[in-house]
Design an enzyme around this catalytic site. Sequence first.
Site, PDB file in Angstrom:
ATOM      1  N   ARG A  79     -13.038 -24.092 -19.534  1.00  0.00           N
ATOM      2  CA  ARG A  79     -12.703 -23.052 -20.429  1.00  0.00           C
ATOM      3  C   ARG A  79     -11.195 -22.792 -20.223  1.00  0.00           C
ATOM      4  NH1 ARG A  79     -16.359 -20.102 -23.151  1.00  0.00           N
ATOM      5  NH2 ARG A  79     -15.245 -18.150 -22.782  1.00  0.00           N
ATOM      6  N   TYR A 132     -12.508  -9.907 -11.472  1.00  0.00           N
ATOM      7  CA  TYR A 132     -10.973 -10.196 -11.620  1.00  0.00           C
ATOM      8  C   TYR A 132     -10.309  -9.117 -11.055  1.00  0.00           C
ATOM      9  CZ  TYR A 132     -12.642 -13.670 -15.292  1.00  0.00           C
ATOM     10  OH  TYR A 132     -13.245 -14.814 -15.782  1.00  0.00           O
ATOM     11  N   PRO A 143     -21.196 -15.291 -13.833  1.00  0.00           N
ATOM     12  CA  PRO A 143     -20.745 -14.404 -14.508  1.00  0.00           C
ATOM     13  C   PRO A 143     -20.166 -14.793 -15.867  1.00  0.00           C
ATOM     14  CG  PRO A 143     -19.328 -14.912 -12.759  1.00  0.00           C
ATOM     15  CD  PRO A 143     -20.337 -15.928 -12.546  1.00  0.00           C
ATOM     16  N   THR A 144     -20.515 -14.214 -16.780  1.00  0.00           N
ATOM     17  CA  THR A 144     -20.019 -14.475 -18.135  1.00  0.00           C
ATOM     18  C   THR A 144     -19.897 -13.310 -18.957  1.00  0.00           C
ATOM     19  OG1 THR A 144     -22.173 -14.949 -19.238  1.00  0.00           O
ATOM     20  CG2 THR A 144     -21.267 -16.711 -18.239  1.00  0.00           C
ATOM     21  N   GLY A 153     -23.970 -21.080 -16.370  1.00  0.00           N
ATOM     22  CA  GLY A 153     -23.350 -20.071 -17.308  1.00  0.00           C
ATOM     23  C   GLY A 153     -24.040 -20.230 -18.797  1.00  0.00           C
ATOM     24  N   ARG A 154     -23.530 -21.107 -19.268  1.00  0.00           N
ATOM     25  CA  ARG A 154     -24.018 -21.349 -20.879  1.00  0.00           C
ATOM     26  C   ARG A 154     -25.450 -21.462 -20.785  1.00  0.00           C
ATOM     27  NH1 ARG A 154     -19.234 -24.123 -20.515  1.00  0.00           N
ATOM     28  NH2 ARG A 154     -17.664 -23.719 -21.919  1.00  0.00           N
ATOM     29  N   HIS A 188     -14.383 -23.494 -14.299  1.00  0.00           N
ATOM     30  CA  HIS A 188     -14.677 -22.381 -15.388  1.00  0.00           C
ATOM     31  C   HIS A 188     -15.402 -22.845 -16.746  1.00  0.00           C
ATOM     32  CE1 HIS A 188     -13.256 -17.989 -15.369  1.00  0.00           C
ATOM     33  NE2 HIS A 188     -13.629 -18.061 -16.484  1.00  0.00           N
ATOM     34  N   ASP A 231     -20.546 -25.150 -10.308  1.00  0.00           N
ATOM     35  CA  ASP A 231     -20.853 -24.865 -11.599  1.00  0.00           C
ATOM     36  C   ASP A 231     -20.063 -25.872 -12.672  1.00  0.00           C
ATOM     37  OD1 ASP A 231     -18.533 -23.658 -12.185  1.00  0.00           O
ATOM     38  OD2 ASP A 231     -19.134 -21.668 -12.296  1.00  0.00           O
TER      39      ASP A 231
END
Length: 388
Positions: free
Chosen positions: A284, A133, A81-82, A335-336, A281, A312
């Site tokens: 981050r 969230y 999820p991003t 993610g990225r 995360h 991840d």
Amino acid sequence: MAKLDRCHNIADLRNAARRRLPKGVFEYVDRGTEDELALANNRIVYEKTKLLNRVLVDTSDIQLGTTIFGKPSTMPLAIAPTGVAGMCWYEGEFELAKGAAAAGVPFTMATPANTSMEKIAKEAQGRLWFQLYMWRDKELSDELVLRAARAGFETLIWTVDAGHSFNREYNARNGFNTPYRLNARSALDALMHPEWLATVLGRYIATTGMPRHVNYPKQYQAKFTGGGGAKAQHANKLSWADADRLRAIWPGKLVIKGIMRVEDAEEAVRRGVDGIVISNHGGRNMDSAPSPLEVLPAIAQAVRGRTTIFVDSGVRRGSDIVKALALGADCVLAGRATLYGVATAGQVGVEKALGILKKEMVQTMAYIGRQRVSDISGDDLWNGPPIP
Ligand code: FNR
């Protein structure tokens, strides 16, 4: 697409994304927090983890296919999820979902997405997971979760490592914050990227208006340029009882994301969760966090086989996926790597990123003499000097 033809690895996609996106958006995607120690270490640990060649064994039929939560996936990877995908491409979450479906891997939609979950559930094929969230007002969270269930999302990923603020100082310098406020710097940045301005921001303005976190409860929805402070509504008073609460209302698979301790993994298993994501995360949030790969072996030793282990933070090569599996993971989240793809070319960019990772993973499996994902084990690692 000529631009994609020039991209031979994820680093090339990253460079293409950097050219296309305003600096504020690119750095929001690409960078870490504070001194970016965790971000760098995530890569260093992958780079220092070595695999041993295995020779003179049959590698004529290498297959990446695996089963995640009882259903097939073409490789042991799901899209993480991003929240900012929708600023990389118009309705970027939708493009990621379609790209994942085309490549045969699950896609996770983030709570702060700019595309409605109903649209994605209705129009994107493939396996759809939803990331939560939790709000301070837990009834509002429950409503969101039930809405995702009604829309048809099969798995709920509850992210628990993000209840506090973080120091991403570059965002302040670039004038990029969520909610975004235009200032002289960010407006100039946007003007210097006319393709992005026309095809992303301009397209939102021409269709649905300024991009919003469309899945937030109405009272938290903040326009791209407006206030709203929805982040301040993230719950920072959470407990394991909240896992029970979600377990009770969520009909599908339940995963907790952001686990880094053995005892937390064990507690998650006791609470009956179907999976855990070992994650910092993507470097981050807490800059002093170790790499998830460093804590993975101990966690795998404690809970492997009793829950599905995702890991991840830092996956950029197919060999990274092999390393994660060798250290005890069942599956990785990216993610990225796929964000760079979507920022470069939308759905086809996502497919390109996943295709690169698949090709590299097959090559790595050929070198280590493994034909099936289930055959990858700790025996493929070179147990050289310990990672400092
Ligand atoms: C994220 N991540 C994230 N996680 C989450 O649970 N909800 C979210 O909304 C976001 N948003 C987000 C935005 C951006 C730009 C990034 C890069 C990451 C974290 C994400 O799910 C995942 O943990 C990391 O991206 C994994 O690291 P790599 O693969 O990016 O190195």
